[in-house]
Design a protein around this motif. Sequence first.
Motif, mmCIF file in Angstrom:
data_model
loop_
_atom_site.group_PDB
_atom_site.id
_atom_site.type_symbol
_atom_site.label_atom_id
_atom_site.label_comp_id
_atom_site.label_asym_id
_atom_site.label_seq_id
_atom_site.Cartn_x
_atom_site.Cartn_y
_atom_site.Cartn_z
ATOM 1 N N THR A 40 0.839 -1.201 0.000
ATOM 2 C CA THR A 40 0.000 0.000 0.000
ATOM 3 C C THR A 40 0.873 1.249 0.000
ATOM 4 O O THR A 40 0.621 2.202 -0.743
ATOM 5 C CB THR A 40 -0.938 0.008 1.219
ATOM 6 N N GLY A 57 -9.230 7.665 3.262
ATOM 7 C CA GLY A 57 -10.110 6.804 2.476
ATOM 8 C C GLY A 57 -9.398 6.212 1.281
ATOM 9 O O GLY A 57 -9.574 5.035 0.954
ATOM 10 N N PHE A 60 -7.123 3.373 2.445
ATOM 11 C CA PHE A 60 -7.893 2.170 2.773
ATOM 12 C C PHE A 60 -8.360 1.466 1.497
ATOM 13 O O PHE A 60 -8.357 0.237 1.423
ATOM 14 C CB PHE A 60 -9.090 2.523 3.662
ATOM 15 N N ALA A 61 -8.743 2.232 0.492
ATOM 16 C CA ALA A 61 -9.180 1.634 -0.772
ATOM 17 C C ALA A 61 -8.017 0.904 -1.448
ATOM 18 O O ALA A 61 -8.184 -0.210 -1.953
ATOM 19 C CB ALA A 61 -9.750 2.703 -1.702
ATOM 20 N N ARG A 64 -7.298 -2.277 0.506
ATOM 21 C CA ARG A 64 -8.355 -3.280 0.251
ATOM 22 C C ARG A 64 -8.145 -3.952 -1.103
ATOM 23 O O ARG A 64 -8.271 -5.172 -1.233
ATOM 24 C CB ARG A 64 -9.713 -2.594 0.310
ATOM 25 N N LEU A 122 -16.488 -1.356 7.737
ATOM 26 C CA LEU A 122 -15.774 -0.112 7.456
ATOM 27 C C LEU A 122 -16.118 0.972 8.473
ATOM 28 O O LEU A 122 -15.252 1.751 8.869
ATOM 29 C CB LEU A 122 -16.088 0.371 6.037
ATOM 30 N N GLU A 132 -15.150 8.432 3.696
ATOM 31 C CA GLU A 132 -13.983 7.566 3.533
ATOM 32 C C GLU A 132 -14.401 6.154 3.115
ATOM 33 O O GLU A 132 -13.791 5.553 2.235
ATOM 34 C CB GLU A 132 -13.178 7.512 4.826
ATOM 35 N N VAL A 136 -13.502 3.901 -0.238
ATOM 36 C CA VAL A 136 -12.983 2.531 -0.217
ATOM 37 C C VAL A 136 -13.799 1.640 -1.144
ATOM 38 O O VAL A 136 -13.251 0.842 -1.903
ATOM 39 C CB VAL A 136 -12.989 1.954 1.223
#
Length: 169
Positions: A40, A57, A60-61, A64, A122, A132, A136
């Motif tokens: 990441t 956000g 996190f996306a 993921r 989430l 956010e 994601v």
Amino acid sequence: MKADPDERFEALYEAHHQELLAFIRRRSTIGDAEDVVAETFVVTWRRIDDVPDPARGWLFAVARNILRNHERSHHRQVSLRVHLAGHSATYSPDPASAIAGRTDLARAWNRLTDAERETIALTAWDELTQEEAATVLGCTKAAYAVRLHRARRRLLHLIDRTTSGGRRG
């Protein structure tokens, strides 16, 4: 005046590393959370000029998506081993079943779809704002709010059904 990319990256790393690690650990069934978080931040470094402000956000996306790639790769490897060995894959229990003393919640949680569980998690576990969380999931804030409302309503309905003895076989 635009911040130095090195300083911005370091600030993002310091601010979000631990929460991204916790986010991935809660979702990963293959035990590679540190690798996912590292990837990441590799993506973050490569795209530092594209990282929005606020970045939470977005980070996190990215995490993921990387986790999904890792899990797909893991599943392909497992499938290949199973195929080559002629054995069936082993079952790994859902983390929701570990909720101590709340079998009604665990049963209801397990009956939610993956999308419903992700939508609730989430907000409830990762403490993301609706904006956010929408980032994601790649949807609008309004769409996320609707998904969250429906997922919570379904979870409450399933809990009610399991505690009132209205289980189906």
